[in-house]
Each structure stands twice: as structure tokens, then as C-alpha cells.
Design a protein around this motif. Structure first.
Motif, PDB file in Angstrom:
ATOM      1  N   GLY A 155      46.051  -2.222 -10.709  1.00 38.57           N
ATOM      2  CA  GLY A 155      46.247  -3.712  -9.971  1.00 38.57           C
ATOM      3  C   GLY A 155      47.570  -3.991  -9.764  1.00 38.57           C
ATOM      4  O   GLY A 155      48.432  -3.318  -9.941  1.00 38.57           O
ATOM      5  N   LEU A 156      47.798  -5.386  -9.941  1.00 38.52           N
ATOM      6  CA  LEU A 156      49.121  -6.040  -9.981  1.00 38.52           C
ATOM      7  C   LEU A 156      49.942  -5.888 -11.145  1.00 38.52           C
ATOM      8  O   LEU A 156      49.244  -5.814 -12.219  1.00 38.52           O
ATOM      9  CB  LEU A 156      48.854  -7.447 -10.327  1.00 38.52           C
TER      10      LEU A 156
ATOM     11  N   ALA B  39      43.569  -4.732  -7.152  1.00 37.90           N
ATOM     12  CA  ALA B  39      43.286  -5.897  -8.016  1.00 37.90           C
ATOM     13  C   ALA B  39      42.060  -6.712  -7.609  1.00 37.90           C
ATOM     14  O   ALA B  39      42.073  -7.457  -8.318  1.00 37.90           O
ATOM     15  CB  ALA B  39      44.959  -6.300  -7.385  1.00 37.90           C
ATOM     16  N   ILE B  40      42.010  -6.713  -6.054  1.00 38.31           N
ATOM     17  CA  ILE B  40      41.284  -7.263  -5.692  1.00 38.31           C
ATOM     18  C   ILE B  40      39.858  -7.349  -6.405  1.00 38.31           C
ATOM     19  O   ILE B  40      39.084  -7.671  -7.093  1.00 38.31           O
ATOM     20  CB  ILE B  40      41.011  -7.346  -3.946  1.00 38.31           C
ATOM     21  N   ARG B  41      39.764  -5.405  -6.522  1.00 38.51           N
ATOM     22  CA  ARG B  41      38.397  -4.449  -6.896  1.00 38.51           C
ATOM     23  C   ARG B  41      37.747  -4.959  -8.002  1.00 38.51           C
ATOM     24  O   ARG B  41      36.939  -5.745  -8.991  1.00 38.51           O
ATOM     25  CB  ARG B  41      38.385  -4.082  -6.839  1.00 38.51           C
ATOM     26  N   ALA B  42      38.999  -5.455  -8.842  1.00 31.54           N
ATOM     27  CA  ALA B  42      39.270  -5.624 -10.468  1.00 31.54           C
ATOM     28  C   ALA B  42      40.007  -6.725 -11.257  1.00 31.54           C
ATOM     29  O   ALA B  42      39.691  -6.659 -11.746  1.00 31.54           O
ATOM     30  CB  ALA B  42      39.671  -4.210 -11.135  1.00 31.54           C
ATOM     31  N   ARG B  43      39.080  -7.760  -9.849  1.00 33.25           N
ATOM     32  CA  ARG B  43      39.805  -9.233 -10.421  1.00 33.25           C
ATOM     33  C   ARG B  43      38.480  -9.815 -11.805  1.00 33.25           C
ATOM     34  O   ARG B  43      37.076  -9.045 -12.183  1.00 33.25           O
ATOM     35  CB  ARG B  43      39.426 -10.152  -9.293  1.00 33.25           C
ATOM     36  N   ARG B  44      38.829 -10.851 -12.365  1.00 35.15           N
ATOM     37  CA  ARG B  44      37.519 -10.791 -13.393  1.00 35.15           C
ATOM     38  C   ARG B  44      38.041 -12.421 -13.813  1.00 35.15           C
ATOM     39  O   ARG B  44      39.031 -13.089 -12.646  1.00 35.15           O
ATOM     40  CB  ARG B  44      38.255 -10.314 -14.844  1.00 35.15           C
TER      41      ARG B  44
END
Length: 198
Positions: free
Chosen positions: A172-173, A190-195
């Protein structure tokens, strides 16, 4: 025009990563000016490494001892293995000093275009290491390329029958990265791995 020996040395250096013909020529000139000190030291160091270099039979690292310094270090967590594509990846991760376990070098990544199949990589030796027991976690530290992720997925499938926790590096970022300058693949990951925010 330099002698054939100097041209051969320049050509050999220019094949090293990060050195083109001009940089290699500058390096050769620098070594020639310091031939009594730096050139002799370089030659001795290269010869010593050439004589002592071995591949670790446990993990595939390149060192001057077998097992390598990492595998022989009793302070390392023997219950965790970080799987990497190449020795350069192992050295980069270990330089960060964030992973305290041991490593396993595959010797490449799966690639149908390049004809690299599972049997061409050190996957079977990884499975043997895990099968011997004592491993709790396998961290898949493949590059964020299509081939790297394919390799990670393949290994994760092969590990399904083992009582180990399989983890993967986060994607991600980057720290300090600005959204405007990032590619679409990095943003999507990064969007898929957001938390959730704590």
C-alpha cells in the motif's frame, strides 16, 4: 586508448548493476591511481570471497560459512521463517533489523513467460523445513509484482496442510508518499488493505 587488460577490466566492471561504461571507466581510473593501496586491497578481498563463498544448505543465503551466520545465530527466532525470492531481498530485510526469525531463499519467482516452474525454485526444501516441525509462522515476503504475488499464492496453497500461520508483507502507501504521485496498483492495494482507525 587503454591497453587490452584495462579495457577488459572496464568491460567487466560495466556489467555490474548500477555501473555503465562511463562509471566503470571512472572506477578503473580511480583504482589505477591508487593501485598500491586500493587496487591491492580490492583484489585481495575479491580473491578471499571467491575462495570462501558458499551457499547455505539450510536457507539458500550466500555467506562464507555453512550454515550461514543467520541460520547459526542462536538469538534468531527459529519458529519464524521469512520466504524471499532472492538473496538481495534477504539482505535488504535483514539490514532493517525488523525480522528476528530465519529466512528461506527461493532462488527466483514463478514465471510462465520465463519458463520458471515450481520445481525450479527451492519450494520443496522449504516444505521439508516446515515439515520437520517447530515452525509457527511463515512470512511470504515476495515482491509486489504479478510473478511475486503468484509465487506467494502458490506457496500459501502448498502450506495449507501444515499447522503454521502464513502471513504476507503489507502492501500500500509508502511512508511519506503523496497520493497524487502513486500508481494505480499501489492505490488499489492500499484501499483493499484499509483498516479501522483506532
Amino acid at each position: 586508448m587503454a591497453s587490452q587488460e584495462i579495457e577488459t577490466l572496464t568491460a567487466a566492471l560495466s556489467r555490474l548493476p548500477g555501473l555503465g561504461p562511463r562509471s566503470a571507466r571512472r572506477a578503473v581510473l580511480w583504482l589505477i591511481k591508487r593501485r598500491e593501496t586500493s587496487l591491492v586491497q580490492l583484489l585481495e578481498a575479491l580473491d578471499a570471497v571467491r575462495e570462501a563463498l558458499v551457499e547455505c544448505r539450510t536457507c539458500g543465503n550466500v555467506d562464507t560459512t555453512d550454515p550461514c551466520g543467520i541460520c547459526a545465530d542462536p538469538r534468531r527466532d527459529a519458529r519464524s521463517i521469512c520466504v524471499v525470492e532472492e538473496v538481495a531481498d534477504l539482505w535488504a530485510l535483514d539490514r532493517a533489523r525488523l525480522f528476528t526469525g530465519r529466512y528461506h531463499v527461493l532462488g527466483g519467482r514463478l514465471s510462465a513467460l520465463d519458463g520458471v516452474r515450481p520445481e525450479d525454485l527451492a519450494i520443496d526444501s522449504l516444505l521439508r523445513r516446515i515439515g520437520e516441525g517447530g515452525i509457527d509462522e511463515v512470512l511470504l515476503a515476495m515482491n509486489a509484482t504479478l510473478e511475486g504475488q503468484t509465487t506467494a499464492h502458490y506457496i500459501a496453497e502448498r502450506l495449507e496442510g501444515f499447522p503454521v500461520r502464513v502471513t504476507q508483507l503489507a502492501h500500500g502507501l509508502p511512508v511519506g508518499g503523496e497520493l497524487d504521485y502513486l500508481d494505480e496498483g499501489t492505490l488499489a492495494q492500499a484501499i483493499r488493505a484499509r483498516r479501522p482507525v483506532a
